[in-house]
Design a protein around this motif. Sequence first.
Motif, short mmCIF file in Angstrom:
data_model
loop_
_atom_site.label_atom_id
_atom_site.label_comp_id
_atom_site.label_asym_id
_atom_site.label_seq_id
_atom_site.Cartn_x
_atom_site.Cartn_y
_atom_site.Cartn_z
N PRO A 144 -93.00 19.73 -19.97
CA PRO A 144 -94.43 19.47 -19.79
C PRO A 144 -95.28 20.72 -20.00
CG PRO A 144 -93.35 19.66 -17.67
CD PRO A 144 -92.26 19.71 -18.71
N ILE A 145 -96.58 20.51 -20.07
CA ILE A 145 -97.52 21.64 -20.15
C ILE A 145 -97.32 22.52 -18.92
CG2 ILE A 145 -99.96 22.29 -20.15
CD1 ILE A 145 -100.51 19.59 -21.56
N GLY A 146 -97.12 23.79 -19.17
CA GLY A 146 -96.90 24.72 -18.07
C GLY A 146 -95.48 24.73 -17.54
N GLY A 147 -94.58 23.93 -18.15
CA GLY A 147 -93.22 23.82 -17.64
C GLY A 147 -92.22 24.63 -18.45
N SER A 148 -90.96 24.57 -18.03
CA SER A 148 -89.90 25.29 -18.72
C SER A 148 -88.58 24.57 -18.48
CB SER A 148 -89.83 26.74 -18.23
OG SER A 148 -89.57 26.79 -16.84
N GLU A 149 -87.58 24.95 -19.26
CA GLU A 149 -86.24 24.38 -19.15
C GLU A 149 -85.23 25.50 -19.30
OE1 GLU A 149 -85.02 20.66 -21.33
OE2 GLU A 149 -83.75 22.08 -22.40
N ASN A 150 -84.23 25.49 -18.42
CA ASN A 150 -83.18 26.51 -18.46
C ASN A 150 -81.94 25.97 -19.16
OD1 ASN A 150 -84.75 28.33 -16.95
ND2 ASN A 150 -84.10 27.35 -15.05
N GLY A 151 -81.22 26.86 -19.83
CA GLY A 151 -79.98 26.48 -20.48
C GLY A 151 -79.03 27.66 -20.56
N THR A 152 -77.79 27.37 -20.89
CA THR A 152 -76.76 28.40 -21.05
C THR A 152 -75.96 28.06 -22.30
OG1 THR A 152 -76.59 28.75 -18.66
CG2 THR A 152 -74.76 29.51 -20.01
N ILE A 153 -75.61 29.09 -23.04
CA ILE A 153 -74.83 28.88 -24.26
C ILE A 153 -73.78 29.98 -24.36
CG2 ILE A 153 -76.38 30.23 -25.73
CD1 ILE A 153 -75.79 28.20 -27.98
#
Length: 606
Positions: A366-375
């Motif tokens: 979303p606007i102003g949001g974020s998502e975390n990930g690992t690779i």
Amino acid sequence: MIKKITLLLFIGFLLSPFLFFGQNISLYTQINGRYDFTFIGNTLNPSENTNFSPTFLYTQSSATLNLGVNDRIERAYLYWAGSGPGDTDIKLNGVDMSPDLLSNVVGTANEFTYFSAFKDITTFVQTTGNGTYTLSEFDLNSYVPTYISNATQFAGWAILVVYENPSLTLNQLNIYQGLEALSPNLPLGIIDTMTIQLNNLYLISNTGAKIGFIAWEGDRFIQVSERLSFAANGTTNVLSNTLNPSDNAFNGTNTETNSTNLYNMDLDVYSIENYIVPGTTSATVSLQSGQDYVMLNTVVTKLNSQLPDATIVLENPNSTCNSREVTIDFTVSNLNSTEVLQANTPITFYVGTEAIATTYTQNIIPIGGSENGTITLTIPNAIPLNFTLTVNVDDTGNGTGIRPELIEINNSFQIEIELTVSPTFNNLNSITSCNLGLTRGIFDFSGYATLVSTNPTHLISFHETYNDAVQNINPIVNSSNYDALTTPKEIFVRIDNGCFSVTSFQLLTENCPPVVYNAVSPNGDGSNDTFFIDGLRDIFVNFELLIYNRWGKHLWTGNNNKPDWDGYVENGVGSTLAPAGTYYYILYLNDPNYHEPLTGYLYINR
């Protein structure tokens, strides 16, 4: 009426009052979302200034904020300006206000000083909400007798309010600050101009596009060669509306309230729907005047730009020893945006120009949001141990993306990576010391810490067992005076650079030549009571020592199992104590390194 003052002011936000001279207008802040803006404010001039009136200025005036029920205040900035060096002790609704920033400039004609002040009052306006705002204790009357001479006696104030409403389109608001001035001088006909660059724009639709201005000291009755124009995409258009003719833009008006008596200040808003097209990223505002002084404080643009803005950050790289795999965390954000970022946005990792992996976002951000990930990345063998890892969000693997964005140049992030492998080392030779008995020896191998290492940054430690070296426990602390109780003994060396290697070397002893002390005084005083040979016992364990008098008579035989000779004559006739005098010895070491016996004399003193 011709005015003769040049004014350049810079208004900007700081946490405490500072003095600045004029500065070019530039981007102060950018706000993205369902936002719009409005102005309120008022003049303190009872009439438009001339060379003979007004002879006084009000010390307070009021304006009304009337936002809708669903409007939420996001930002609010207060400006006040006028003649003189500056009134920094004013009140708003009875509350003391001191500027975050105060600017003073001196005019070119009469060398009069003017000021402008700025304060962030967001919390104050959020708390107060709609209603009447009264700026008071703003008193510049002591300057009127001087400034009336060139008709620049003025004072005024304004509040820029940014508000959010869920029914608004997703917009991008850009606020540009830093005040610039038009200051034409005598003779008439000399036109002063300025051009202000508006960068960081992005337009997806021109619906509702508008531009607003806060300006000081414009005169309704002076319009010599006066013009305000807006240029974008190679096209220039003169701005005008019902209150602001094309030849008199700065004329003491407020287009938010339709006021025409905002003497010597302007709060003007213009539609630019027809002057800007989707895809626009920059524009310019140009002003010119042949007589009127115009001092521009703030420019605000509102553009419909419903686009995401993907950014990415890498952190916590982790790799194991002797592995070319790197596990790394990443965060994809959609902070400076006016639209959600769709799922399955590609993310590609590069070393140099080589794409080594591509992954995708999992959810709508979303606007102003974020998502975390690992690779976990597998680094090709051709890539050196130390390298720069670059990641691009919205990159399919060939440098191109699939998401139109507000800002297309902030999609990359770099981080330095170091793969760790077990360090190389130099082989170490065995160290040999004299046998102190039963293969015991004292050793100094402290210098091996330097000799073993191929890199001075490696950490070196010595250990008595291989397991201690692997676990990095129980290091040997006395490497310069190490007592090995038995030899041969293996010493293990740990070389550590984040990974580690283990090597070893041997401690050996050899039978060094014994030292004979040939003075004997067997009187029981504890000093030289026996014939002592240092480095003999428990070293040459098979030695045989024969003692003779000076006539060659054999008196005593010793070995490793008998005590040292104290002058006792074995199998002697008469006295069994050897008298004072010189005696001779033959020492058979019975050692493969010493084939010949050692011979010499000793002296008994009684």
